[in-house]
Design a protein around this motif. Structure first.
Motif, PDB file in Angstrom:
ATOM      1  N   GLU A 182       0.843  -1.373  -0.058  1.00 29.13           N
ATOM      2  CA  GLU A 182      -0.147  -0.141   0.170  1.00 29.13           C
ATOM      3  C   GLU A 182       0.887   1.242  -0.139  1.00 29.13           C
ATOM      4  OE1 GLU A 182      -4.026   1.010   0.295  1.00 29.13           O
ATOM      5  OE2 GLU A 182      -3.645  -0.921   1.174  1.00 29.13           O
ATOM      6  N   SER A 183       1.879   1.059   0.939  1.00 30.02           N
ATOM      7  CA  SER A 183       2.691   2.451   0.890  1.00 30.02           C
ATOM      8  C   SER A 183       3.603   2.822  -0.414  1.00 30.02           C
ATOM      9  CB  SER A 183       3.757   2.346   2.076  1.00 30.02           C
ATOM     10  OG  SER A 183       3.098   2.261   3.602  1.00 30.02           O
ATOM     11  N   LEU A 184       4.030   1.515  -0.774  1.00 36.49           N
ATOM     12  CA  LEU A 184       4.885   1.544  -2.258  1.00 36.49           C
ATOM     13  C   LEU A 184       4.064   2.003  -3.418  1.00 36.49           C
ATOM     14  CD1 LEU A 184       7.922   1.200  -2.864  1.00 36.49           C
ATOM     15  CD2 LEU A 184       7.338  -1.137  -3.423  1.00 36.49           C
ATOM     16  N   GLU A 185       2.767   1.814  -3.369  1.00 30.62           N
ATOM     17  CA  GLU A 185       1.829   2.029  -4.306  1.00 30.62           C
ATOM     18  C   GLU A 185       1.597   3.737  -4.144  1.00 30.62           C
ATOM     19  OE1 GLU A 185       0.580   1.218  -7.217  1.00 30.62           O
ATOM     20  OE2 GLU A 185       1.409  -0.776  -7.268  1.00 30.62           O
ATOM     21  N   ASP A 186       1.437   4.125  -3.154  1.00 30.98           N
ATOM     22  CA  ASP A 186       1.379   5.618  -2.838  1.00 30.98           C
ATOM     23  C   ASP A 186       2.345   6.545  -3.148  1.00 30.98           C
ATOM     24  OD1 ASP A 186      -1.282   5.252  -1.731  1.00 30.98           O
ATOM     25  OD2 ASP A 186      -0.460   5.030   0.435  1.00 30.98           O
ATOM     26  N   MET A 187       3.619   5.803  -2.899  1.00 24.67           N
ATOM     27  CA  MET A 187       4.857   6.378  -3.516  1.00 24.67           C
ATOM     28  C   MET A 187       4.999   6.435  -4.744  1.00 24.67           C
ATOM     29  SD  MET A 187       8.835   5.128  -2.680  1.00 24.67           S
ATOM     30  CE  MET A 187       8.661   5.017  -1.219  1.00 24.67           C
ATOM     31  N   ARG A 188       4.623   5.601  -5.465  1.00 23.03           N
ATOM     32  CA  ARG A 188       4.700   5.427  -7.027  1.00 23.03           C
ATOM     33  C   ARG A 188       3.804   6.616  -7.615  1.00 23.03           C
ATOM     34  NH1 ARG A 188       3.029  -0.144 -10.095  1.00 23.03           N
ATOM     35  NH2 ARG A 188       4.973  -0.140 -11.211  1.00 23.03           N
ATOM     36  N   SER A 209       2.705   9.254  -5.931  1.00 21.37           N
ATOM     37  CA  SER A 209       3.293  10.610  -5.727  1.00 21.37           C
ATOM     38  C   SER A 209       4.551  10.999  -6.684  1.00 21.37           C
ATOM     39  CB  SER A 209       3.439  10.907  -4.268  1.00 21.37           C
ATOM     40  OG  SER A 209       4.682  10.009  -4.046  1.00 21.37           O
ATOM     41  N   SER A 210       5.444   9.907  -6.817  1.00 19.11           N
ATOM     42  CA  SER A 210       6.649  10.443  -7.573  1.00 19.11           C
ATOM     43  C   SER A 210       7.190   9.004  -7.935  1.00 19.11           C
ATOM     44  CB  SER A 210       7.885  10.851  -6.560  1.00 19.11           C
ATOM     45  OG  SER A 210       9.199  11.239  -7.233  1.00 19.11           O
ATOM     46  N   GLU A 211       7.371   8.979  -9.572  1.00 21.93           N
ATOM     47  CA  GLU A 211       7.847   7.728 -10.260  1.00 21.93           C
ATOM     48  C   GLU A 211       9.273   7.694  -9.850  1.00 21.93           C
ATOM     49  OE1 GLU A 211       7.291   4.285 -12.450  1.00 21.93           O
ATOM     50  OE2 GLU A 211       5.634   5.759 -11.751  1.00 21.93           O
ATOM     51  N   ASP A 212       9.807   8.718  -9.818  1.00 20.03           N
ATOM     52  CA  ASP A 212      11.710   8.691  -9.759  1.00 20.03           C
ATOM     53  C   ASP A 212      11.818   8.304  -8.178  1.00 20.03           C
ATOM     54  OD1 ASP A 212      11.856   9.645 -12.339  1.00 20.03           O
ATOM     55  OD2 ASP A 212      12.080  11.848 -11.730  1.00 20.03           O
ATOM     56  N   GLU A 213      11.292   8.723  -7.279  1.00 25.31           N
ATOM     57  CA  GLU A 213      11.230   8.240  -5.759  1.00 25.31           C
ATOM     58  C   GLU A 213      11.079   6.713  -5.560  1.00 25.31           C
ATOM     59  OE1 GLU A 213       9.906   9.463  -1.313  1.00 25.31           O
ATOM     60  OE2 GLU A 213       9.004  10.342  -2.923  1.00 25.31           O
ATOM     61  N   TYR A 214       9.861   6.379  -6.545  1.00 22.56           N
ATOM     62  CA  TYR A 214       9.595   4.931  -6.408  1.00 22.56           C
ATOM     63  C   TYR A 214      10.742   4.061  -7.084  1.00 22.56           C
ATOM     64  CZ  TYR A 214       7.365   0.754  -8.551  1.00 22.56           C
ATOM     65  OH  TYR A 214       7.187  -0.532  -8.776  1.00 22.56           O
ATOM     66  N   LYS A 215      11.187   4.491  -8.068  1.00 18.46           N
ATOM     67  CA  LYS A 215      12.358   3.661  -8.810  1.00 18.46           C
ATOM     68  C   LYS A 215      13.662   3.814  -7.986  1.00 18.46           C
ATOM     69  CE  LYS A 215      10.603   3.836 -13.380  1.00 18.46           C
ATOM     70  NZ  LYS A 215      10.874   4.049 -14.889  1.00 18.46           N
ATOM     71  N   ALA A 216      13.786   4.888  -7.508  1.00 22.22           N
ATOM     72  CA  ALA A 216      15.201   4.900  -6.541  1.00 22.22           C
ATOM     73  C   ALA A 216      15.067   4.136  -5.109  1.00 22.22           C
ATOM     74  CB  ALA A 216      15.112   6.592  -5.976  1.00 22.22           C
ATOM     75  N   PHE A 217      13.866   3.907  -4.752  1.00 22.47           N
ATOM     76  CA  PHE A 217      13.778   3.104  -3.483  1.00 22.47           C
ATOM     77  C   PHE A 217      14.249   1.769  -4.021  1.00 22.47           C
ATOM     78  CE2 PHE A 217      11.113   0.239  -1.083  1.00 22.47           C
ATOM     79  CZ  PHE A 217      11.402   0.507   0.027  1.00 22.47           C
ATOM     80  N   LEU A 218      13.450   1.227  -5.085  1.00 22.35           N
ATOM     81  CA  LEU A 218      13.412  -0.090  -5.332  1.00 22.35           C
ATOM     82  C   LEU A 218      15.103  -0.447  -5.774  1.00 22.35           C
ATOM     83  CD1 LEU A 218      10.455  -0.710  -7.852  1.00 22.35           C
ATOM     84  CD2 LEU A 218      10.940  -1.543  -5.312  1.00 22.35           C
ATOM     85  N   LYS A 219      15.890   0.674  -6.235  1.00 25.09           N
ATOM     86  CA  LYS A 219      17.419   0.401  -6.602  1.00 25.09           C
ATOM     87  C   LYS A 219      18.053   0.167  -5.340  1.00 25.09           C
ATOM     88  CE  LYS A 219      20.730   2.214  -9.805  1.00 25.09           C
ATOM     89  NZ  LYS A 219      20.923   3.482 -10.771  1.00 25.09           N
ATOM     90  N   THR A 220      17.544   0.895  -4.273  1.00 26.04           N
ATOM     91  CA  THR A 220      18.168   0.694  -3.063  1.00 26.04           C
ATOM     92  C   THR A 220      18.423  -0.917  -2.408  1.00 26.04           C
ATOM     93  OG1 THR A 220      16.713   1.477  -1.599  1.00 26.04           O
ATOM     94  CG2 THR A 220      18.013   3.123  -2.470  1.00 26.04           C
ATOM     95  N   LYS A 221      17.372  -1.489  -2.706  1.00 26.84           N
ATOM     96  CA  LYS A 221      17.060  -2.973  -2.357  1.00 26.84           C
ATOM     97  C   LYS A 221      17.572  -3.895  -3.120  1.00 26.84           C
ATOM     98  CE  LYS A 221      14.330  -1.263   1.102  1.00 26.84           C
ATOM     99  NZ  LYS A 221      14.800  -1.559   2.299  1.00 26.84           N
ATOM    100  N   MET A 222      18.500  -3.528  -4.151  1.00 27.64           N
ATOM    101  CA  MET A 222      18.948  -4.269  -5.238  1.00 27.64           C
ATOM    102  C   MET A 222      20.454  -4.635  -4.704  1.00 27.64           C
ATOM    103  SD  MET A 222      17.928  -3.179  -8.968  1.00 27.64           S
ATOM    104  CE  MET A 222      16.246  -2.341  -9.469  1.00 27.64           C
ATOM    105  N   ASN A 223      20.894  -5.766  -5.123  1.00 30.45           N
ATOM    106  CA  ASN A 223      22.420  -6.384  -4.838  1.00 30.45           C
ATOM    107  C   ASN A 223      22.457  -6.805  -3.410  1.00 30.45           C
ATOM    108  OD1 ASN A 223      23.268  -5.758  -7.668  1.00 30.45           O
ATOM    109  ND2 ASN A 223      23.450  -3.608  -7.080  1.00 30.45           N
ATOM    110  N   GLN A 224      21.429  -7.173  -2.766  1.00 34.46           N
ATOM    111  CA  GLN A 224      21.462  -7.892  -1.415  1.00 34.46           C
ATOM    112  C   GLN A 224      21.927  -9.294  -1.485  1.00 34.46           C
ATOM    113  OE1 GLN A 224      18.196  -6.991   1.369  1.00 34.46           O
ATOM    114  NE2 GLN A 224      17.246  -5.956  -0.443  1.00 34.46           N
ATOM    115  N   ASP A 225      22.722  -9.534  -0.826  1.00 38.12           N
ATOM    116  CA  ASP A 225      22.973 -10.959  -0.464  1.00 38.12           C
ATOM    117  C   ASP A 225      22.104 -11.670   0.091  1.00 38.12           C
ATOM    118  OD1 ASP A 225      25.414 -10.819  -2.220  1.00 38.12           O
ATOM    119  OD2 ASP A 225      26.904 -10.272  -0.736  1.00 38.12           O
TER     120      ASP A 225
END
Length: 594
Positions: free
Chosen positions: A527-533, A535-551
């Motif tokens: 729900e929160s991530l859909e609200d972020m998307r 309001s701001s597509e750039d903020e949404y994509k930037a958030f997902l990028k921070t979650k990548m490359n996790q071991d």
């Protein structure tokens, strides 16, 4: 020189007996280029096989295909990480393709068909009249008949004696050949109607049984009118001119113990058999304990015997593909393994078990395994047999157990609850992604990193009602309808359906994270991530990028689904957590040392 396929060969292989040349039938092929995978059968049991480069080349040069016979000269039996035994074929002596073998007819069998007086009931009854029973066969010569275990689709005019076990639906057939046999009807399906772009029709089927095995026979269109009303469960008949086909089957249930099935044709005949039928058995069970079912693959068909501990209320769901409403009822059964399991009874099976049967022993033949929210069983329309308080030795032993201290008042864990899910995770085999992609089913733990998150669609609109995860239909501005609950709401809830790419040193794969697992992975609700998307597509994509490359250490449940007529691999994350470098390093060191 052709080698015969002998029943029991697969058992001997699994018991580690040393065999010389032996033959098995090919009932499934997966071509992998230089190598291939085969599913082989000895007409009773099956075994999965991998074939090396040279044997694969030899197999293709001999035009090996589904239905041929393989003579194996060199092999190795290995165990996979899921403890499944696989035959590694290192040498093939010969390949016998059915089309290249001259078919021989049995003169004696032909005389039985011509002179035995087996008549086809082809006339439909007049309105208001009952269907005429088949004529009795008092002096039928059975000398030319064969047993069910000897049937195959490549030899014409065979005869055998058997008992009809059940009727159910088959929609395709191949390699049709004439057959003749005597059988007892153990179970008979209703008439199923179908309709598509090519037209409409109807079908039914029966399963027949003798002392050597079972086989199913299907009737289509006009054959339904001819034979459905004639056959009576429990009676023994002479069947002639039945087309036999090679069919793939799955599961350990005796319901699917024969690799062949039959189809009625316009030349098929049925006549009542009058003779000694005491050696022709009725329905047979191949019971598995609930503990053994825990290790079964999804969609396997099994037989199970248990004591009814509870019977739930009748519920209703809407089938998405047909929008048809169906009723279901869930019961819980237990056995002496100390475990219990939920069995879902669908519409046609619901009347067989009621609240009055709590504490009774129930036998199920041909129920399907599913892994939805833990391991469960479900009845299959016109296929599952249910017998309450069967007169079987196993049932008497189970009643004695249930009457004791460990039975009625004993504590046990349910395979259909979260406890079973936790046990599955603990027992999950370690695998790299390349190995994972080669598995047809099972649960595996993978050490990997999160390479990508598909941002196009990460969630869906679901029913806001607690414990309902069904997708809702938007029927107007601010109006959402749940077909399962049959209610409308002024709001909906967002739930994750997150597709990610996992990668390691061997390969990469797509895995789906559903709501609970995706919440743990991203640390934020859908729900929160859909609200972020919004309001701001750039903020949404930037958030997902921070979650990548996790071991990560991810427990993945994998299986093959059929999509547009093709099989495709599908993986679903059941648990994910940060990779513990110390424990992973210790595991790798142990693998190097041992």
């Amino acid at each position: 020189m052709k080698h015969d396929v002998l029943q029991g060969t697969v058992d001997r292989l699994k018991n580690r007996e040393k065999l010389g040349l032996f033959a098995l039938n090919v009932i499934g092929i997966k071509d992998g280029g230089e190598k291939c995978k085969l599913l082989l059968s000895d007409t009773k049991d099956q075994i999965k096989c991998t074939v090396g480069r040279e044997p694969t080349l030899f197999f293709k040069q001999r035009n090996g295909e589904k239905g041929c016979t393989l003579v194996i000269s060199k092999y190795q039996l290995v165990k996979t990480s899921s403890e499944t035994e696989v035959l590694n074929i290192l040498g093939i002596d010969d390949v016998f393709v059915p089309g290249s073998v001259q078919k021989k007819s049995s003169q004696q069998g032909q005389e039985n068909i011509e002179n035995g007086g087996v008549e086809k009931c082809s006339e439909e009854p007049a309105a208001g009249e009952g269907i005429q029973a088949p004529q009795k066969n008092e002096r039928f010569d059975t000398s030319g008949m064969v047993k069910i275990s000897d049937l195959n689709p490549y030899t014409k005019e065979q005869c055998f004696v058997a008992r009809v076990v059940r009727k159910s639906g088959i929609k395709h057939w191949e390699n049709q050949k004439e057959q003749c046999f005597v059988a007892r009807v153990v179970r008979k399906s209703g008439i199923k109607h179908w309709e598509n772009q090519k037209g409409s029709g109807k079908l039914f089927d029966v399963a027949v049984r003798d002392e050597t095995g079972e086989i199913r026979i299907t009737g289509f269109k006009e054959d339904v009118d001819t034979f459905h009303g004639v056959l009576v469960s429990g009676n023994v008949y002479v069947f002639s001119n039945i087309n036999v086909k090679l069919t793939e089957h799955r599961g350990a249930s005796g319901e699917f113990s024969n690799m062949y099935s039959g189809v009625f044709s316009k030349n098929s005949n049925i006549k009542t058999f009058e003779g000694d039928t005491r050696n022709i058995p009725g329905i047979g069970f191949n019971f598995q304990s609930i503990k053994e079912i825990e290790k079964a693959n999804e969609r396997d068909m099994v037989d199970v015997l248990g004591v009814v501990e509870s019977v739930g209320e009748v519920g209703r769901i809407v089938i998405k593909s047909t929008m048809r409403e169906m009723e279901k009822k869930e019961i819980i059964i237990a056995d002496s393994s100390g475990l219990s399991i939920v069995v879902t009874l669908w519409s046609d099976a619901m009347p067989f078990v009621s609240e009055n049967d709590v504490g009774c022993v129930v036998a199920f033949k041909g129920v399907r395994v599913s892994n939805y929210g833990g391991v469960r069983l479900g009845t299959v329309f016109d296929m599952t047999v249910i017998i309450v308080n069967p007169d079987l030795p196993e049932a008497k032993e189970l009643r004695t157990w249930y009457a004791g201290p460990e039975g009625r008042s004993g504590r046990r864990m349910s395979l259909s609850s979260g406890g079973s899910r936790k046990r599955r995770h603990e027992d999950a085999g370690k695998a790299d992604i390349l190995c994972l992609l080669e598995q047809t089913s099972g649960v595996y733990e993978v050490a990997c990193f999160l390479a990508d998150i598909r941002s196009e669609k990460i969630s869906y609109q679901s029913c806001p009602k607690e414990n309902c995860k069904k997708k809702v239909l938007e029927e107007g501005v601010g109006v959402y309808r749940c077909e399962k609950c049959n209610e409308e709401y002024d709001h909906c809830a967002y739930r994750y359906i997150l597709n990610v790419v996992l990668s390691d040193h061997t390969e990469q794969c797509f895995v789906t994270f559903f709501d609970e697992e995706a919440n743990a992975l991203l640390g934020v609700s859908a729900e929160s991530l859909e609200d972020m998307r919004k309001s701001s597509e750039d903020e949404y994509k930037a958030f997902l990028k921070t979650k990548m490359n996790q071991d990560l250490s991810v427990v993945v449940s994998c299986k093959f689904d059929e999509y547009n007529g093709e099989n495709r691999w599908r993986g679903v994350a059941e648990r994910s957590e940060k990779l513990d470098y110390a424990s992973e390093a210790k595991r790798l060191l142990d693998e190097l040392l041992f």
